[in-house]
Motif scaffolding. Sequence first.
Motif, PDB file in Angstrom:
ATOM      1  N   ALA A 154      28.466  55.462   6.298  1.00  9.38           N
ATOM      2  CA  ALA A 154      29.679  54.754   5.905  1.00  9.38           C
ATOM      3  C   ALA A 154      29.357  53.388   5.340  1.00  9.38           C
ATOM      4  O   ALA A 154      29.217  52.435   6.069  1.00  9.38           O
ATOM      5  N   GLY A 155      29.241  53.282   4.056  1.00 13.36           N
ATOM      6  CA  GLY A 155      29.122  51.996   3.377  1.00 13.36           C
ATOM      7  C   GLY A 155      28.141  51.039   4.021  1.00 13.36           C
ATOM      8  O   GLY A 155      27.089  51.414   4.487  1.00 13.36           O
ATOM      9  N   ASP A 156      28.528  49.768   4.054  1.00 13.19           N
ATOM     10  CA  ASP A 156      27.682  48.730   4.627  1.00 13.19           C
ATOM     11  C   ASP A 156      27.580  48.883   6.133  1.00 13.19           C
ATOM     12  O   ASP A 156      28.517  49.278   6.801  1.00 13.19           O
ATOM     13  N   ALA A 157      26.416  48.545   6.650  1.00 15.00           N
ATOM     14  CA  ALA A 157      26.220  48.602   8.095  1.00 15.00           C
ATOM     15  C   ALA A 157      27.037  47.508   8.772  1.00 15.00           C
ATOM     16  O   ALA A 157      27.200  46.420   8.242  1.00 15.00           O
ATOM     17  N   ILE A 158      27.549  47.830   9.932  1.00 11.67           N
ATOM     18  CA  ILE A 158      28.246  46.838  10.735  1.00 11.67           C
ATOM     19  C   ILE A 158      27.192  46.185  11.604  1.00 11.67           C
ATOM     20  O   ILE A 158      26.455  46.854  12.321  1.00 11.67           O
ATOM     21  N   THR A 159      27.130  44.876  11.541  1.00 14.05           N
ATOM     22  CA  THR A 159      26.091  44.156  12.253  1.00 14.05           C
ATOM     23  C   THR A 159      26.662  43.452  13.474  1.00 14.05           C
ATOM     24  O   THR A 159      27.862  43.190  13.542  1.00 14.05           O
ATOM     25  N   PRO A 160      25.801  43.128  14.427  1.00 15.45           N
ATOM     26  CA  PRO A 160      26.272  42.338  15.566  1.00 15.45           C
ATOM     27  C   PRO A 160      26.909  41.025  15.118  1.00 15.45           C
ATOM     28  O   PRO A 160      27.890  40.578  15.701  1.00 15.45           O
ATOM     29  N   LEU A 161      26.387  40.437  14.047  1.00 17.69           N
ATOM     30  CA  LEU A 161      26.965  39.187  13.548  1.00 17.69           C
ATOM     31  C   LEU A 161      28.388  39.394  13.053  1.00 17.69           C
ATOM     32  O   LEU A 161      29.271  38.581  13.319  1.00 17.69           O
ATOM     33  N   SER A 162      28.642  40.498  12.342  1.00 21.38           N
ATOM     34  CA  SER A 162      30.004  40.725  11.854  1.00 21.38           C
ATOM     35  C   SER A 162      30.962  40.935  13.017  1.00 21.38           C
ATOM     36  O   SER A 162      32.105  40.469  12.974  1.00 21.38           O
ATOM     37  N   CYS A 163      30.513  41.588  14.078  1.00 24.83           N
ATOM     38  CA  CYS A 163      31.351  41.739  15.278  1.00 24.83           C
ATOM     39  C   CYS A 163      31.654  40.369  15.876  1.00 24.83           C
ATOM     40  O   CYS A 163      32.794  40.063  16.216  1.00 24.83           O
ATOM     41  N   ARG A 164      30.638  39.556  15.993  1.00 24.28           N
ATOM     42  CA  ARG A 164      30.828  38.220  16.576  1.00 24.28           C
ATOM     43  C   ARG A 164      31.778  37.376  15.729  1.00 24.28           C
ATOM     44  O   ARG A 164      32.646  36.684  16.253  1.00 24.28           O
ATOM     45  N   LEU A 165      31.636  37.438  14.415  1.00 28.76           N
ATOM     46  CA  LEU A 165      32.509  36.661  13.527  1.00 28.76           C
ATOM     47  C   LEU A 165      33.963  37.094  13.664  1.00 28.76           C
ATOM     48  O   LEU A 165      34.877  36.259  13.692  1.00 28.76           O
ATOM     49  N   GLN A 166      34.197  38.384  13.747  1.00 33.11           N
ATOM     50  CA  GLN A 166      35.567  38.875  13.887  1.00 33.11           C
ATOM     51  C   GLN A 166      36.147  38.504  15.250  1.00 33.11           C
ATOM     52  O   GLN A 166      37.318  38.143  15.355  1.00 33.11           O
ATOM     53  N   ARG A 167      35.330  38.587  16.279  1.00 37.07           N
ATOM     54  CA  ARG A 167      35.809  38.191  17.604  1.00 37.07           C
ATOM     55  C   ARG A 167      36.126  36.703  17.644  1.00 37.07           C
ATOM     56  O   ARG A 167      37.095  36.290  18.274  1.00 37.07           O
ATOM     57  N   THR A 168      35.316  35.896  16.973  1.00 33.74           N
ATOM     58  CA  THR A 168      35.575  34.455  16.908  1.00 33.74           C
ATOM     59  C   THR A 168      36.893  34.187  16.199  1.00 33.74           C
ATOM     60  O   THR A 168      37.675  33.335  16.627  1.00 33.74           O
ATOM     61  N   ALA A 169      37.162  34.928  15.123  1.00 38.42           N
ATOM     62  CA  ALA A 169      38.432  34.759  14.397  1.00 38.42           C
ATOM     63  C   ALA A 169      39.620  35.119  15.295  1.00 38.42           C
ATOM     64  O   ALA A 169      40.642  34.418  15.307  1.00 38.42           O
ATOM     65  N   ILE A 170      39.489  36.193  16.059  1.00 38.10           N
ATOM     66  CA  ILE A 170      40.564  36.594  16.974  1.00 38.10           C
ATOM     67  C   ILE A 170      40.729  35.544  18.071  1.00 38.10           C
ATOM     68  O   ILE A 170      41.850  35.158  18.414  1.00 38.10           O
ATOM     69  N   GLU A 171      39.619  35.048  18.595  1.00 38.26           N
ATOM     70  CA  GLU A 171      39.665  34.018  19.633  1.00 38.26           C
ATOM     71  C   GLU A 171      40.383  32.767  19.124  1.00 38.26           C
ATOM     72  O   GLU A 171      41.206  32.184  19.829  1.00 38.26           O
ATOM     73  N   ARG A 172      40.088  32.358  17.901  1.00 37.15           N
ATOM     74  CA  ARG A 172      40.759  31.184  17.312  1.00 37.15           C
ATOM     75  C   ARG A 172      42.263  31.407  17.190  1.00 37.15           C
ATOM     76  O   ARG A 172      43.054  30.514  17.472  1.00 37.15           O
TER      77      ARG A 172
END
Length: 96
Positions: free
Chosen positions: A19-37
């Motif tokens: 499936a397209g681009d790999a999902i990285t631990p960094l992308s998970c962290r960035l999205q969680r940070t956005a939700i946290e904000r």
Amino acid sequence: MEAALRRQPAALGPQPIGAGDAITPLSCRLQRTAIERLLEQSPSLRRMLDEEIIERVYGKAVRDAVIDTDLERHLFPVRCPYRLAQILDEDWLPEA
């Protein structure tokens, strides 16, 4: 809130192989940070977070992933395989 949760399916788990681009631990962290904000800016949103909204957002994220990756819908779990606490836990990552 739903838009923030759907922005990146990474927060909701890995995409099927191929499936397209790999999902990285960094992308998970960035999205969680956005939700946290968002939750810090609008604490009342936290009470809206429950398993029901996760299922609704997951369904939309899968729909978007199917469009984005050209993978068939049946390749994705029918229900979100992760609990809300796991999704929001900054140290947790789905097993590959």
